[in-house]
Design an enzyme around this catalytic site. Structure first.
Site, short mmCIF file in Angstrom:
data_model
loop_
_atom_site.label_atom_id
_atom_site.label_comp_id
_atom_site.label_asym_id
_atom_site.label_seq_id
_atom_site.Cartn_x
_atom_site.Cartn_y
_atom_site.Cartn_z
N HIS A 1 0.83 -1.21 0.00
CA HIS A 1 0.00 0.00 0.00
C HIS A 1 0.86 1.26 0.00
CE1 HIS A 1 -4.31 1.12 0.30
NE2 HIS A 1 -3.84 2.28 0.73
N ASP B 1 3.21 -3.20 -7.32
CA ASP B 1 3.44 -1.76 -7.25
C ASP B 1 4.50 -1.49 -6.20
OD1 ASP B 1 2.26 -1.77 -4.71
OD2 ASP B 1 0.41 -0.82 -5.36
N GLY C 1 7.30 1.95 -5.55
CA GLY C 1 8.59 2.53 -5.91
C GLY C 1 8.91 2.56 -7.39
N ILE C 2 7.97 2.17 -8.24
CA ILE C 2 8.21 2.13 -9.69
C ILE C 2 8.07 3.54 -10.23
CG2 ILE C 2 7.47 1.13 -11.89
CD1 ILE C 2 6.12 -1.09 -9.99
N GLY D 1 1.59 4.45 -8.76
CA GLY D 1 0.67 5.31 -8.04
C GLY D 1 1.05 6.77 -7.99
#
Length: 340
Positions: A234, A265, A267-268, A288
């Site tokens: 999250h 997901d 840190g991308i 995000g």
């Protein structure tokens, strides 16, 4: 993108600094806001885990025009990227754009650029209502994520989500215990395997369980009938001191990758990061905060520019690692910090 980010920095002042590197250090503990919970270590761990893997550069090959497209859950994607479900512009991002304008712009940019966007849930109701309206505005080409509420609210929202015309549904089970919701007195809870199976069987489409950080939970999601999981903590916003998602992804993909679609997901930020996550076993990634920054800073045009930037970076990384297609992106493409 420089102009988009500069505008976002002004509009999100006090909520997000739009740092040159979005790594969670400057915003540690800023929840609500865009930061990570507590020390912010889980947010930072996501970024740091990705940096622990390096790309193995290869240039003696015939790959000059790689194809970054793929298909996930029956969805054709120009690149293996989905815009993650982030809402709450008013209390997380400064409120200088409306929730409706924000989420509609993000989903329209995704459709226009050949990918898919997800919508979030939360309190007050305009967060999920705006998301549902945005999915309707793009002809059902979006994925609504509903938080793990107690039964009455959960099933009512899933039914409303079905009215948007979408064919894929999600639940961010990692929102259980979310600080912002706890402060608002709205119970969100973990789900037993039996309850998860009941929830999945309720929806008229495919179901994604977001918030998987261990092999046991991944196997439970498979057994419950989920079509996909999202390896996610999250964004570091619910539990301090978790590992980065890149560090748990490979084991999860090894355990269940043949049985379920794997998304991830955390840190991308770039096309190179996308390539790393695919090499570790993901079928596609969710991104995000960068999408939120680009959308606040430039609405549909800003989000579109970010998608185009990701596509350009991914194609370049594929050329420089000798990958002609997404299927060519295997663990051999990366090395760890020791070069192994």
């Amino acid at each position: 993108m420089k102009e988009v980010r500069a505008n976002a920095r002004e509009l999100m002042k006090g909520f997000c600094r739009v740092c040159p590197v979005c790594n969670g250090k400057a915003c540690a503990g800023e929840v609500p806001g865009m930061g990570g919970l507590g020390t912010g270590s889980s947010f930072m761990a996501n970024v740091e885990a990705l940096t622990d893997y390096k790309l193995r550069m290869r240039l003696i090959h015939s790959v000059t025009n790689p194809d970054p497209s793929t298909e996930v859950l029956g969805m054709p994607l120009a690149i293996p990227v989905l815009a993650a479900p982030i809402g709450g512009v008013s209390f997380n991002m400064g409120g200088k754009v409306t929730e409706e304008d924000y989420i509609t712009a993000k989903l329209k940019a995704c459709v226009a650029n050949g990918i898919v966007g997800c919508t979030g849930d939360g309190v007050p109701p305009f967060i999920y209502e705006s998301g549902f309206n945005a999915i309707k505005a793009v002809g059902g080409k979006g994925i609504p994520f509903i938080k793990p509420w107690e039964d009455a609210e959960l099933f009512a929202k899933l039914d409303k989500a079905a009215e948007t015309g979408c064919s894929i549904f999600g639940m961010d089970i990692d929102a259980a215990g979310l600080v912002t919701l706890a402060k608002m007195g709205r119970p969100v809870t973990p789900k037993t395997p039996a309850k998860l199976k009941e929830i999945i069987s309720h929806v008229p489409g495919k179901f994604i369980v977001k918030g998987i950080m261990c092999v046991d939970d991944a196997k439970a999601a498979v057994d419950a009938g989920a079509a996909a999981i999202v390896v996610s903590n999250h964004g570091g916003r619910v539990l301090d001191q978790t590992p980065g998602t890149a560090h748990v992804l490979f084991d999860i993909a090894e355990a269940v990758g043949k049985d379920i679609t794997i998304l991830v997901d955390g840190g991308i930020r770039s096309g190179s990061d996308v390539l790393k996550m695919l090499a570790l076993g993901a079928d596609a990634v969710m991104i995000g905060r960068p999408f939120s920054i680009a959308t606040v800073g430039g609405l549909e045009e800003g989000a579109g520019k970010y998608i185009q930037q990701l596509q350009s970076e991914l194609i370049s990384a594929m050329v420089l690692t000798g990958c002609a297609t997404i299927a060519d992106i295997t663990p051999e493409v990366i090395t760890d910090v020791l070069g192994q």
